[in-house]
Write a protein that holds these residues in place. Structure first.
Motif, PDB file in Angstrom:
ATOM      1  N   ALA A   1       2.934   7.228   0.769  1.00 27.10           N
ATOM      2  CA  ALA A   1       3.183   7.039   2.048  1.00 27.10           C
ATOM      3  C   ALA A   1       2.033   7.247   2.844  1.00 27.10           C
ATOM      4  O   ALA A   1       1.818   6.366   3.885  1.00 27.10           O
ATOM      5  CB  ALA A   1       4.245   8.117   2.474  1.00 27.10           C
ATOM      6  N   ILE A   2       0.966   8.015   2.559  1.00 25.48           N
ATOM      7  CA  ILE A   2      -0.188   8.135   3.176  1.00 25.48           C
ATOM      8  C   ILE A   2      -1.166   7.070   2.734  1.00 25.48           C
ATOM      9  O   ILE A   2      -1.439   6.177   3.956  1.00 25.48           O
ATOM     10  CB  ILE A   2      -1.155   9.166   2.704  1.00 25.48           C
TER      11      ILE A   2
ATOM     12  N   GLU B   1      -3.052   1.453   5.322  1.00 26.05           N
ATOM     13  CA  GLU B   1      -2.945   0.123   5.351  1.00 26.05           C
ATOM     14  C   GLU B   1      -2.521  -0.205   6.769  1.00 26.05           C
ATOM     15  O   GLU B   1      -2.956  -1.177   7.267  1.00 26.05           O
ATOM     16  CB  GLU B   1      -2.169  -0.320   4.385  1.00 26.05           C
ATOM     17  N   GLN B   2      -1.537   0.388   7.529  1.00 25.98           N
ATOM     18  CA  GLN B   2      -0.946   0.026   8.488  1.00 25.98           C
ATOM     19  C   GLN B   2      -2.172   0.290   9.844  1.00 25.98           C
ATOM     20  O   GLN B   2      -2.404  -0.578  10.664  1.00 25.98           O
ATOM     21  CB  GLN B   2       0.134   0.787   9.142  1.00 25.98           C
ATOM     22  N   ARG B   3      -2.929   1.520   9.649  1.00 29.32           N
ATOM     23  CA  ARG B   3      -3.847   1.723  10.593  1.00 29.32           C
ATOM     24  C   ARG B   3      -5.066   0.804  10.279  1.00 29.32           C
ATOM     25  O   ARG B   3      -5.790   0.396  11.553  1.00 29.32           O
ATOM     26  CB  ARG B   3      -4.585   3.271  10.245  1.00 29.32           C
TER      27      ARG B   3
ATOM     28  N   ALA C   1      -8.078  -3.744  12.456  1.00 31.24           N
ATOM     29  CA  ALA C   1      -8.673  -4.957  12.292  1.00 31.24           C
ATOM     30  C   ALA C   1      -7.920  -6.035  13.568  1.00 31.24           C
ATOM     31  O   ALA C   1      -8.876  -6.809  14.034  1.00 31.24           O
ATOM     32  CB  ALA C   1      -8.076  -5.655  11.044  1.00 31.24           C
ATOM     33  N   GLN C   2      -6.673  -5.897  13.816  1.00 34.60           N
ATOM     34  CA  GLN C   2      -6.115  -6.643  14.871  1.00 34.60           C
ATOM     35  C   GLN C   2      -6.919  -6.258  16.130  1.00 34.60           C
ATOM     36  O   GLN C   2      -7.274  -7.106  17.045  1.00 34.60           O
ATOM     37  CB  GLN C   2      -4.512  -6.235  14.991  1.00 34.60           C
ATOM     38  N   ASN C   3      -7.126  -4.958  16.369  1.00 35.68           N
ATOM     39  CA  ASN C   3      -7.954  -4.620  17.550  1.00 35.68           C
ATOM     40  C   ASN C   3      -9.382  -5.083  17.520  1.00 35.68           C
ATOM     41  O   ASN C   3      -9.907  -5.546  18.758  1.00 35.68           O
ATOM     42  CB  ASN C   3      -7.864  -3.117  17.755  1.00 35.68           C
TER      43      ASN C   3
END
Length: 178
Positions: free
Chosen positions: A120-121, A126-128, A133-135
């Protein structure tokens, strides 16, 4: 895109033990009833210095009383004492084996819960990273647009300056002619 929880101060309703709760029934070695709790306490008592000291004292007194002749309830070769040890071993061995088996089950369950927690961590990380990367891509695009606007503003300023100079020269030429 919703960002994952970063820390308990930001998300106080996050259950940090959510991966361990399904294995809560394994917390006590023998179960949760009266007998199970007493059996676990008895099995744990076998390995304590108090038990070993008390057993050694009882055996020394037993042998001493019988060898000195103060009583004759279990004379040498101490058959009754051997019977007491056998009885103790008959109860101790299964309790200890059961405790070890249940401890292995608890260790396995906790290892599974820990692995799920690490997964989960890792997923949240990975989401962060994807959000970062998107930012970064958005920031780079905005910087490119800002550079283009700055270049366009420069060109417009140069053009305005050139037109102003041209208009000024024409006014001077018309003003010089009578």
């Amino acid at each position: 895109m919703k960002s994952p929880p970063s820390d308990s101060a930001d998300f106080p309703d996050v259950d940090h033990l959510r991966f361990h709760r399904p294995h809560a029934h394994l917390t006590t070695t023998f179960g949760n009833d009266w007998f199970a709790l007493k059996a676990e306490a008895f099995a744990r008592f076998f390995g304590t210095p108090l038990f070993l000291g008390a057993q050694t004292t009882i055996v020394a007194i037993w042998i001493g009383v019988n060898v000195l002749g103060l009583t004759k309830f279990d004379v040498y070769p101490f058959i009754l004492l051997n019977l007491a040890f056998s009885l103790q071993a008959a109860y101790a061995a299964p309790l200890i084996l059961l405790a070890q088996t249940r401890q292995a089950a608890r260790d396995s369950a906790h290892a599974t819960a820990d692995a799920q927690h690490r997964e989960a961590i890792a997923a949240a990380n990975e989401q962060r990273q994807a959000i970062a990367a998107q930012n970064s891509a958005q920031m780079l695009e905005l910087l490119k647009q800002n550079t283009q606007l700055t270049e366009l503003t420069k060109q417009m300023s140069e053009r305005i300056e050139m037109l102003t100079v041209e208009i000024h020269q024409r006014f001077e030429q018309k003003g010089a002619k009578p």
